[in-house]
Design a protein around this motif. Structure first.
Motif, short mmCIF file in Angstrom:
data_model
loop_
_atom_site.label_atom_id
_atom_site.label_comp_id
_atom_site.label_asym_id
_atom_site.label_seq_id
_atom_site.Cartn_x
_atom_site.Cartn_y
_atom_site.Cartn_z
N CYS A 13 157.72 -1.50 80.73
CA CYS A 13 157.69 -2.00 82.11
C CYS A 13 157.96 -3.50 82.14
CB CYS A 13 156.33 -1.69 82.72
SG CYS A 13 156.08 -2.48 84.32
N CYS A 16 154.41 -5.27 83.27
CA CYS A 16 153.17 -5.26 82.48
C CYS A 16 153.36 -4.82 81.03
CB CYS A 16 152.12 -4.38 83.17
SG CYS A 16 152.44 -2.61 83.01
N HIS A 18 153.80 -1.92 79.82
CA HIS A 18 153.34 -0.56 79.54
C HIS A 18 154.54 0.34 79.21
CE1 HIS A 18 150.13 2.39 79.75
NE2 HIS A 18 150.86 3.18 80.51
N CYS A 55 155.85 3.07 86.60
CA CYS A 55 154.95 2.65 85.52
C CYS A 55 153.56 3.20 85.80
CB CYS A 55 154.91 1.13 85.44
SG CYS A 55 153.63 0.51 84.32
N CYS A 58 151.02 -0.34 86.28
CA CYS A 58 151.07 -1.31 87.39
C CYS A 58 151.80 -0.73 88.61
CB CYS A 58 151.73 -2.61 86.95
SG CYS A 58 153.51 -2.51 86.80
ZN LIG Z 1 153.88 -1.80 84.64
#
Ligand SMILES: [Zn+2]
Length: 410
Positions: A13, A16, A18, A55, A58
């Motif tokens: 992502c 963030c 992720h 995601c 987030c």
């Molecule tokens: Zn994210």
């Protein structure tokens, strides 16, 4: 010939970091929708998958691949000033923004300043403006209209370079660019580097809540890398050392948010909207899956409607050779077999083909010389403005079709 390997898969992502996603929308293989084709150009056009994933951490929605910007933005054709609605919107934004600093001689930096449409509105209200526009042809056009413009891609490095020979900005304005940015942290690091404590970054971006609620899947294309809720904007701002100060909901582009970002304290409107996003279910997967089903239904409805018209021997054309219309037609596999032509007011598009469709783009003269029975308004977000301008076509018996958010015949 462009090879289809000019893209990279998104594995983390961009807000963030992720790595787990929920994939929810697949529009198939779509051409580069802003790459208008010369009629004698018979090369196979590149197509790339157009899919959106969310995601899990987030809640940022994003395309699952990024097309090389050098390919994507070569000969970029979108010009802001073409739409009167957008021009008026720029005027209102500038009017409100200058009121934030009533006793100041304002310096504004505008990121992705296009042809200077917004910059001129600020200049008319006494501000000094620096436009930063990556497309050299548009930066040159803006300069010819009296806007001080540099041809650069905004980044932290460019921000620091510009700060050496320009006064610091009270305001940085970035409308309709945030969704195009792959490296959001670098973008915001550039803002943080040059923004004084009293300054604000004003970002406008299409709002994912509207995208889902109004089924605006046709605004998904390869330039739009991200589809924002407020939540991931706060997340990325905080990671860059900035805070959300204020947020407004806007009608423009089918529903957008205007976010004020700076070094001050978070505003109460921000918290309110975050709670609303949660209440509406945008932090869970279900709403996205329902949206995807709805999109498929819309395709079935539109395809069966135009197929029935063709079977009855009716002729159909389209209005507004915009990017969004192109996504809609390509997703529905509708092309030159269904439509006679597509009308567009942009001189630089006329005489070319609509990407991926081999559909000729013509001026409004076609509606007088060879009018069709039906006209599908692809730029449906400007439907009322377009309808008013087509009074002659309508009084001659022509019917308008508004394809979204629900199919409507006028
Ligand atoms: Zn994210």
């Amino acid at each position: 010939m462009i090879k289809n390997d000019y893209s990279r898969k998104v594995t983390a992502c961009r807000v963030c970091g992720h790595r787990k996603f929920h994939s929810y929308l697949d529009l198939g293989l779509i051409p580069l929708v802003n790459r208008y084709v010369e009629p004698d150009d018979n090369r196979v056009e590149p197509r790339f998958p157009l899919r959106i994933q969310k995601c899990n951490q987030c809640h940022l929605s994003m395309l699952d691949l990024v097309v090389d910007p050098g390919v994507l933005y070569a000969n970029y054709a979108y010009q802001s000033s073409i739409s009167r609605t957008f021009q008026e919107h720029c005027g209102r934004l500038a009017e409100q923004a200058v009121k934030l600093y009533p006793n100041r001689s304002l310096t504004v930096w505008e990121i992705a300043s296009n042809d200077g449409c917004m910059a001129l509105e600020f200049q008319r209200r006494g501000a000094k403006v620096v436009g930063i526009e990556p497309a050299a042809n548009l930066a040159a056009l803006a300069r010819s209209r009296g806007v001080n413009s540099v041809a650069e891609f905004w980044s932290e490095k460019v921000a620091q370079k510009l700060s050496l020979n320009h006064p610091a900005p009270d305001l940085i304005v970035a409308t309709n660019v945030f969704a195009h940015v792959d490296n959001l942290l670098d973008f915001l690091a550039g803002v943080r580097a040059v923004l004084p404590d009293h300054g604000r970054l004003i970002v406008e971006v299409p709002y994912l809540v509207s995208f889902i609620q109004k089924t605006e899947f046709d605004t998904a294309y390869h330039e739009h890398l991200s589809y924002f809720l407020l939540y991931p904007i706060r997340e990325v701002a905080r990671r860059a050392g900035l805070e959300l100060i204020d947020v407004d909901l806007l009608q423009i582009h089918g529903g957008s948010i205007r976010v004020h970002i700076g070094k001050g304290k978070p505003g109460s409107m921000v918290q309110k909207l975050l709670l609303e996003e949660e209440r509406l279910g945008f932090y869970d997967d279900k709403i996205y899956d329902e949206f995807s089903k709805h999109v498929q239904q819309i395709r079935e409805e539109l395809v069966s409607f135009v197929t029935a018209l063709k079977q009855r021997g009716r002729t159909i054309s389209a209005f507004g050779a915009s990017a969004k219309g192109n996504v809609l037609l390509n997703y529905c596999h509708l092309s030159a077999e269904t439509f006679e032509y597509v009308v567009d007011d942009t001189l630089s598009k006329q005489g070319k083909f609509y990407p991926g469709l081999r559909l000729p783009i013509v001026s409004r003269d076609a509606l007088i010389g060879s009018p069709t029975d039906y006209l599908v308004i692809l730029a449906w977000n400007f439907y009322d403005e377009i309808k008013k301008s087509l009074a002659g076509y309508i009084s001659g018996g022509g019917r308008l079709v508004c394809p979204l958010p629900t199919l409507r015949i006028d």
